[in-house]
Structures are given as structure tokens and as C-alpha cells.
Write an enzyme that holds these catalytic residues in place. Sequence first.
Site, PDB file in Angstrom:
ATOM      1  N   ASP A  67      45.693  25.152  45.529  1.00 15.61           N
ATOM      2  CA  ASP A  67      45.483  25.058  45.549  1.00 15.61           C
ATOM      3  C   ASP A  67      45.354  25.649  47.436  1.00 15.61           C
ATOM      4  O   ASP A  67      45.813  24.518  48.283  1.00 15.61           O
ATOM      5  CB  ASP A  67      43.819  24.615  45.045  1.00 15.61           C
ATOM      6  CG  ASP A  67      43.916  23.709  45.097  1.00 15.61           C
ATOM      7  OD1 ASP A  67      45.490  22.636  45.582  1.00 15.61           O
ATOM      8  OD2 ASP A  67      43.923  23.066  44.381  1.00 15.61           O
ATOM      9  N   ASN A 136      35.890  14.401  37.803  1.00 12.50           N
ATOM     10  CA  ASN A 136      34.719  15.851  36.517  1.00 12.50           C
ATOM     11  C   ASN A 136      36.138  16.307  35.998  1.00 12.50           C
ATOM     12  O   ASN A 136      35.585  16.652  35.360  1.00 12.50           O
ATOM     13  CB  ASN A 136      34.142  16.360  37.131  1.00 12.50           C
ATOM     14  CG  ASN A 136      34.728  17.643  37.889  1.00 12.50           C
ATOM     15  OD1 ASN A 136      35.760  17.193  38.072  1.00 12.50           O
ATOM     16  ND2 ASN A 136      34.280  17.841  38.984  1.00 12.50           N
ATOM     17  N   HIS A 138      38.256  18.341  36.511  1.00 11.05           N
ATOM     18  CA  HIS A 138      38.541  19.294  37.060  1.00 11.05           C
ATOM     19  C   HIS A 138      40.237  18.765  37.526  1.00 11.05           C
ATOM     20  O   HIS A 138      40.928  18.059  37.477  1.00 11.05           O
ATOM     21  CB  HIS A 138      38.299  19.111  38.687  1.00 11.05           C
ATOM     22  CG  HIS A 138      38.455  19.160  39.910  1.00 11.05           C
ATOM     23  ND1 HIS A 138      37.576  18.875  40.745  1.00 11.05           N
ATOM     24  CD2 HIS A 138      39.719  18.150  40.408  1.00 11.05           C
ATOM     25  CE1 HIS A 138      38.155  17.610  41.785  1.00 11.05           C
ATOM     26  NE2 HIS A 138      39.423  17.898  41.537  1.00 11.05           N
ATOM     27  N   GLU A 143      36.405  23.214  38.103  1.00  4.48           N
ATOM     28  CA  GLU A 143      35.391  22.843  37.832  1.00  4.48           C
ATOM     29  C   GLU A 143      35.227  22.642  36.790  1.00  4.48           C
ATOM     30  O   GLU A 143      34.734  24.006  36.282  1.00  4.48           O
ATOM     31  CB  GLU A 143      34.893  23.368  39.390  1.00  4.48           C
ATOM     32  CG  GLU A 143      35.076  23.215  40.209  1.00  4.48           C
ATOM     33  CD  GLU A 143      35.301  21.533  40.760  1.00  4.48           C
ATOM     34  OE1 GLU A 143      35.072  20.913  40.260  1.00  4.48           O
ATOM     35  OE2 GLU A 143      35.681  21.272  41.932  1.00  4.48           O
TER      36      GLU A 143
HETATM   37  C1  F6R Z   1      44.979  19.181  44.476  1.00  3.65           C
HETATM   38  C2  F6R Z   1      44.417  19.586  43.602  1.00  3.65           C
HETATM   39  C3  F6R Z   1      42.888  18.708  42.462  1.00  3.65           C
HETATM   40  C4  F6R Z   1      43.423  16.983  42.804  1.00  3.65           C
HETATM   41  C5  F6R Z   1      42.614  16.083  42.504  1.00  3.65           C
HETATM   42  C6  F6R Z   1      42.726  14.847  42.419  1.00  3.65           C
HETATM   43  O1  F6R Z   1      46.233  19.998  45.026  1.00  3.65           O
HETATM   44  O2  F6R Z   1      44.089  20.212  42.493  1.00  3.65           O
HETATM   45  O3  F6R Z   1      42.734  19.387  41.284  1.00  3.65           O
HETATM   46  O4  F6R Z   1      44.655  16.778  42.069  1.00  3.65           O
HETATM   47  O5  F6R Z   1      41.376  16.465  42.884  1.00  3.65           O
HETATM   48  O6  F6R Z   1      42.714  13.779  43.451  1.00  3.65           O
HETATM   49  P1  F6R Z   1      43.872  12.322  44.019  1.00  3.65           P
HETATM   50  O7  F6R Z   1      44.769  12.732  43.932  1.00  3.65           O
HETATM   51  O8  F6R Z   1      43.055  13.295  45.608  1.00  3.65           O
HETATM   52  O9  F6R Z   1      42.585  12.254  42.771  1.00  3.65           O
END
Ligand code: F6R
Length: 250
Positions: A67, A136, A138, A143
Site C-alpha cells: 500500500d 481494528n 485491518h 478496513e
Molecule cells: C502497512 C500496512 C498496515 C500495517 C498495520 C500495522 O503496509 O499494510 O496494514 O501492517 O497498520 O501497523 P504496525 O505494524 O505499525 O502496527
Amino acid sequence: MRVYCAENYAAMSRRAANIISAQVITKPDSVLGLATGGTPVGAYQRLVECYKEGDLSFAEIRSVNLDEYYGLSPRHEQSYRYFMQSNLFDHIDIKPENTHVLNGLAKDPAEECAKYNQLIEDLGGIDLQLLGMGHNGHIAFNEPGDDFGLETHLVTLTERTIEANTRFFERKEDVPRQALTMGIKNIMRARRILMVVSGADKAEAVYKAFCGRVTKEVPASILQLHPDVTLVGDKEALSKLIEAGVAVCG
Ligand code: F6R
């Protein structure tokens, strides 16, 4: 699903890096699906060490990232392209032209997303997809409530995700409100999935994702239907899963 429980963040990172290294060694031209965020940073550091020690080469590896924030230039310090360069690509022998991150400045997001889907297909699909998970549930920027059938698309970030990502920006207002993301369909097509989770604040999300119902309200729960998932976490993040009796490897 295989679950590895590590003593702490450093051990989790080593374990995740070992799994990625094994993929690179056994298939040197693998397509790696890569993630950003705080959780994989330690694994990337370990991969860089393995490269510098001469144990690993990325010379034939191709990568696609999950992403990118929509509206951020690749040179912006909080863009995911910048993250990948500074945490991994600049320190290993991967060829720049073999690294792919969605263009956050694309004028036509729908066209950029369609091109990305085609690119993944042209590369022959993803061999190993690395994932983190949001509080959450995701995965990438899919989301709660998003359709499981989507491929790469433009999303509007939820308030919770904006809050969580504010730590990387000076002010909450600076966090982009939209992102381009691979969809669940792209992720589910990856041949192998490696998810990394760390910290007590992820325990509930991990429990819901892997012990709860498969539901759009918890996007990561779809991984229960993937045939090859490895979950690597520290004991805090896995605590509720372990309490629920899920078998873990050391
Ligand atoms: C990042 C991504 C997000 C993160 C998620 C967890 O490329 O796709 O889904 O993996 O937000 O983020 P952290 O590791 O910062 O808790």
C-alpha cells in the site's frame, strides 16, 4: 496455520526474517509482498544483517508493496516508498527496477490500481506476502466492512487508523486521509502468508482474527481460509490466542 510464539520483539523479528530468508534461498527469484509499519522493521534490520554477512542475496528478488498513502510523494519521509528505501532497499542488493510500490501521486487512482493488479499477475503472483495487522483487524489498508472481493483500490482511512498512524507524523492533520491498497483478493492469492504481530495492544485483534468468525468487520479473519499462513508474534500479542488453546510452536 502455523503459529510461532517468540519471547519478545527481537526474537519475533529474527524468526520472521528466518522465514523470509528461507524463501529467498529456496527460490532466489521469488516475488515478495512487503509491508510497512512499525512491526516489520526489526525483521528488515535482520535481513539487512544477513545480506551484509554474505548469507543472503536479493539480486533476483522482485517485490511488491501492499500500500501507499494517496497524495504523498515517494520522497516524502512518511511515504511507504521512502520507508522501504530507508529500512530495506537501500541496504541490500535488490535491483531498484524490481521494487514496486504504488504511486501515491497517480493522477488517476483507478488506472494506477488496475496497472498494479496487472503487474502482480505479470510477475507470476506473490510467493510470500508479509503482513502486519491494525488494531481494528485491518490488513494492508483494507478496513473493517470493506469488500473481501476487492483487488487494488483507493480507500478512505478510518478514524482509528488515522489515530494509530499519527505517531509517524508531526500533527494528526498531516496524516493523509486516503490510500491506495492491495485488496483482500490480491492478498488471498499469495501462495504463502507471513503475518507479524507484536505487543499487548494487538492481542484482542489477533484473537478476533484467528479465533473469531470470518467477517468483513475483522478483515484479517479472512486469513483463516488461506491454506498457508504463518503467524509470528511475541507472547504479548499472542496471549489471548494461547489462552484460547491455539497450538503454538516455540
Ligand atoms: C502497512 C500496512 C498496515 C500495517 C498495520 C500495522 O503496509 O499494510 O496494514 O501492517 O497498520 O501497523 P504496525 O505494524 O505499525 O502496527
